[in-house]
Write an enzyme that holds these catalytic residues in place. Structure first.
Site, short mmCIF file in Angstrom:
data_model
loop_
_atom_site.label_atom_id
_atom_site.label_comp_id
_atom_site.label_asym_id
_atom_site.label_seq_id
_atom_site.Cartn_x
_atom_site.Cartn_y
_atom_site.Cartn_z
N TYR A 135 -0.35 5.11 12.65
CA TYR A 135 -1.28 5.90 12.77
C TYR A 135 -2.75 5.13 13.36
CZ TYR A 135 0.16 7.45 8.58
OH TYR A 135 1.11 8.35 7.32
N GLY A 172 12.54 -2.71 1.88
CA GLY A 172 13.34 -2.83 1.39
C GLY A 172 13.48 -3.98 1.10
N HIS A 200 -5.52 -0.96 8.04
CA HIS A 200 -4.22 -0.45 8.59
C HIS A 200 -3.94 0.10 9.78
CE1 HIS A 200 -0.27 1.89 8.30
NE2 HIS A 200 -1.30 2.80 6.64
N GLN A 215 -7.08 -1.01 1.34
CA GLN A 215 -6.60 -1.06 3.20
C GLN A 215 -7.29 0.18 3.50
OE1 GLN A 215 -2.75 1.49 3.55
NE2 GLN A 215 -2.01 -0.20 4.87
N GLY A 248 7.04 -2.05 -2.25
CA GLY A 248 6.44 -0.82 -2.74
C GLY A 248 7.22 0.59 -3.67
N PRO A 307 0.95 -0.94 -0.16
CA PRO A 307 -0.11 -0.02 -0.24
C PRO A 307 1.16 1.24 -0.22
CG PRO A 307 0.19 -0.77 1.85
CD PRO A 307 0.71 -1.99 1.07
N THR A 321 0.53 5.69 -0.29
CA THR A 321 0.14 6.95 -0.65
C THR A 321 0.75 7.45 -2.09
OG1 THR A 321 -0.08 7.81 1.55
CG2 THR A 321 -0.81 9.24 0.25
N ARG A 335 -2.50 -4.60 8.98
CA ARG A 335 -0.40 -5.07 8.54
C ARG A 335 -0.15 -4.49 9.94
NH1 ARG A 335 2.22 -0.49 4.68
NH2 ARG A 335 4.32 -2.42 4.76
C1 PHB Z 1 2.51 7.97 3.87
O1 PHB Z 1 1.13 8.68 3.15
O2 PHB Z 1 3.38 8.86 3.24
C2 PHB Z 1 2.24 6.85 4.54
C3 PHB Z 1 0.72 6.62 4.09
C4 PHB Z 1 0.48 5.57 5.07
C5 PHB Z 1 1.70 4.67 5.81
C6 PHB Z 1 2.82 4.96 5.70
C7 PHB Z 1 2.94 6.49 5.01
O3 PHB Z 1 1.33 3.38 6.24
#
Ligand code: PHB
Length: 371
Positions: free
Chosen positions: A184, A303, A179, A104, A324, A28, A30, A231
């Site tokens: 968060y 990574g 999530h 997500q 990612g 996932p 953004t 997650r």
């Molecule tokens: C972000 O937008 O930087 C971001 C969003 C969700 C995540 C990690 C980073 O789980």
């Protein structure tokens, strides 16, 4: 060195209710391309995901479960009918290309900013400022001290996740990922540095984890848990406002142990970063550690390369690997791994910026490069 022909990453994954054509998951991420008044996914968003449908599974960017859950601009939500219609464009395009996609479900909690809420404070388990930055409609701003949630408000958030899961089903998603990671809202509940509550949602590991299990129990009413992933980032330290405390690893062990009773689609873990690796009490090898505790399907992220991803599956520490940034720059990442060819280099300047196609849907496939 792994043979190109029988790389573990390229083997199908049939375990529990998951049936994936390969073990390469798109993580996932953004991407901030829903810059319309409704914050709905568009045809461009659909094109982006459809280009990446050769992944065994796509996990969508975090999609806010309510207005209160929003903490970033131009992020597509999943709480209005217009947003459900937007996601239908995405799921049908991915399915037309033979892919699978989970949504997500996201609530940022204290990582939000009053600018998103008509000047009102963002919410969190406790009134503790993450001392981070929030990306608001007016640019980066310092985060604020949030307002501690009342218990009825926590119950309402649980219901927001349930409704969002129902919306995801209506939008045609193959499942959802909760999530509970990366600093968060749910991670804020798990973390001693963010949660100092003394009620049923703070104190013991069981209490700090309670909101996650209430969400799973609520989501189960609209979607079988065999289509729900979770997650976690158990060794996050010094990022997204989270400081790892001595009590935290045990909280995550409690959570993962308990998730065994939930017959999930998968558990998705993030590996430890450098800051956590320097902490004596942090769990250093996350997938390896939790593989011993968790009996279901395990996805790891953080990574990984073609080589290290194949190795972690071969070692038995994970069933699949989420990639990612490589998927941002390489829509045909699966094909490139299959052929062990060069990868396109990502352009970080276009990761979030509202540049529409640029750095989003314009990365070439191998076939386009060699044409
Ligand atoms: C972000 O937008 O930087 C971001 C969003 C969700 C995540 C990690 C980073 O789980």
């Amino acid at each position: 060195m792994t043979q190109i022909e029988n790389q573990p990453l390229l083997q199908p994954l049939q375990k529990g209710a998951l049936d994936l054509k390969n073990r390469m998951v798109m993580a996932p991420m953004t991407r901030s391309r829903a810059n319309n008044p409704e914050n709905a996914a568009t045809d461009l968003v659909a094109e982006y995901y459809a280009q990446r449908a050769s992944a065994g599974l796509i996990i969508s960017e975090g999609t806010p479960v309510s207005k209160q859950a929003v903490g970033y601009i131009n992020v597509p939500g999943i709480y209005t009918q217009a947003q459900v219609e937007g996601w239908k464009l995405v799921t049908s395009a991915v399915h037309a290309n033979g892919g699978k996609i989970f949504a997500q479900l996201w609530h940022v909690g204290r990582m939000s900013h009053p600018d998103f809420h008509n000047g009102e404070l963002p919410v969190a388990p406790s009134a503790i400022n993450p001392n981070d930055k929030s990306y608001t409609p007016q640019g980066f701003k310092d985060t604020v001290t949030p307002r501690a949630l009342e218990v009825p408000e926590i119950k309402a958030i649980v219901q927001d996740f349930r409704k969002a899961a129902a919306n995801a089903v209506e939008a045609g998603f193959d499942g959802v990922e909760i999530h509970a990671s990366n600093g968060y809202l749910l991670h804020q509940f798990f973390s001693s540095s963010a949660n100092t509550r003394t009620d049923a949602y703070g104190g013991s590991a069981e209490n700090k984890a309670r909101i996650l299990f209430e969400i799973l129990d609520a989501v189960k009413e609209v979607l079988d848990l065999s289509k729900v992933g979770v997650r976690l980032n158990p060794s996050l330290h010094g990022g997204f406002g989270i400081e790892l405390s001595q009590a935290d690893p045990e909280t995550f062990e409690y959570i993962v142990q308990k998730l065994n009773d939930y017959n999930l689609a998968y558990l998705h873990l993030t590996e430890a970063g450098a800051a956590a690796r320097a902490l004596p009490f942090a769990i250093k090898e996350v997938a390896q550690h939790f593989r011993k505790i968790y009996q279901g399907t395990l996805i790891t992220n953080g990574g990984y390369t073609r080589e290290s991803g194949n190795k972690v599956i071969e070692a038995g520490y994970a069933d699949a690997v989420a990639f990612g940034v490589p998927f941002i720059a390489n829509p045909d990442l699966v094909e490139r791994f299959a052929q062990n060819t060069n990868l396109n280099q990502p352009d970080p300047n276009t990761f979030y910026s509202n540049t529409a196609e640029k750095g989003y849907t314009d990365y070439p496939t191998l076939a386009q490069v060699t044409a």
